[in-house]
Scaffold this active site. Structure first.
Site, PDB file in Angstrom:
ATOM      1  N   LYS A   3      86.312  58.646  -6.008  1.00 55.19           N
ATOM      2  CA  LYS A   3      85.119  59.251  -6.613  1.00 55.19           C
ATOM      3  C   LYS A   3      85.563  60.433  -7.462  1.00 55.19           C
ATOM      4  CE  LYS A   3      82.226  61.349  -3.889  1.00 55.19           C
ATOM      5  NZ  LYS A   3      81.211  61.553  -2.860  1.00 55.19           N
ATOM      6  N   CYS A  38      72.411  66.762  -8.224  1.00 54.12           N
ATOM      7  CA  CYS A  38      72.861  65.574  -7.496  1.00 54.12           C
ATOM      8  C   CYS A  38      72.070  65.448  -6.192  1.00 54.12           C
ATOM      9  CB  CYS A  38      74.353  65.712  -7.184  1.00 54.12           C
ATOM     10  SG  CYS A  38      74.991  64.441  -6.076  1.00 54.12           S
ATOM     11  N   CYS A  51      75.923  60.860 -12.728  1.00 53.50           N
ATOM     12  CA  CYS A  51      75.745  59.399 -12.721  1.00 53.50           C
ATOM     13  C   CYS A  51      74.407  58.983 -13.339  1.00 53.50           C
ATOM     14  CB  CYS A  51      75.832  58.861 -11.294  1.00 53.50           C
ATOM     15  SG  CYS A  51      74.373  59.196 -10.283  1.00 53.50           S
ATOM     16  N   CYS A  77      74.424  66.302 -11.194  1.00 54.02           N
ATOM     17  CA  CYS A  77      74.572  64.848 -11.312  1.00 54.02           C
ATOM     18  C   CYS A  77      75.297  64.456 -12.589  1.00 54.02           C
ATOM     19  CB  CYS A  77      73.182  64.207 -11.290  1.00 54.02           C
ATOM     20  SG  CYS A  77      73.206  62.419 -11.547  1.00 54.02           S
ATOM     21  N   HIS A 114      74.601  58.758  -6.332  1.00 54.80           N
ATOM     22  CA  HIS A 114      75.832  58.199  -6.897  1.00 54.80           C
ATOM     23  C   HIS A 114      76.501  57.245  -5.893  1.00 54.80           C
ATOM     24  CE1 HIS A 114      77.071  62.000  -4.915  1.00 54.80           C
ATOM     25  NE2 HIS A 114      78.047  61.229  -4.470  1.00 54.80           N
TER      26      HIS A 114
HETATM   27 FE1  FES Z   1      74.380  61.524  -9.647  1.00 51.13          FE
HETATM   28 FE2  FES Z   1      75.304  62.508  -7.382  1.00 51.13          FE
HETATM   29  S1  FES Z   1      76.309  62.399  -9.228  1.00 51.13           S
HETATM   30  S2  FES Z   1      73.376  61.653  -7.766  1.00 51.13           S
END
Ligand code: FES
Length: 108
Positions: free
Chosen positions: A54, A83, A74, A72, A87
């Site tokens: 990760k 976040c 993702c 976040c 993810h």
């Molecule tokens: Fe997107 Fe954790 S990096 S929710």
């Protein structure tokens, strides 16, 4: 998909009755229209540090209100830009390895 497209086209075409051509009933056609949206799980990190389980980076910042804040990267978080752990589900579904950017309060 062809079936859906055919249905939409047919809904908006005029039809002929015994008394002549009938105008399309747009409101009724819209209520019959079926829209299919399929979200495909897709990796968003095709090449960055793929050898890591990760990808998580952290930055030490002197002036922060909290000791740790995860942002976040993702685009799946329900609390974006923060976040929320989404993810993990994304990575499992796609084989991706994205993770958050951690801002850590720098110790003085
Ligand atoms: Fe997107 Fe954790 S990096 S929710």
């Amino acid at each position: 998909m062809e079936t859906v497209a055919s249905t939409v086209i047919a809904s908006f075409c005029c039809s002929k009755s015994r008394t002549g051509w009938v105008k399309p009933n747009i409101a009724a056609a819209r209520s019959r229209t079926l829209v299919v949206v399929r979200a495909e799980a897709q990796a968003i990190n095709p090449e960055i540090r793929k050898n890591e389980e990760k990808v998580v980076d952290s930055v030490a910042v002197a002036e922060l209100s909290k000791p740790l804040t995860a942002y976040c990267r993702c685009w799946r978080s329900g609390t974006f830009p923060l976040c929320d752990g989404s993810h993990a589900k994304h990575n499992k579904a796609t084989g991706d390895n994205v993770g958050p950017l951690l801002l850590k309060k720098q110790k003085e």
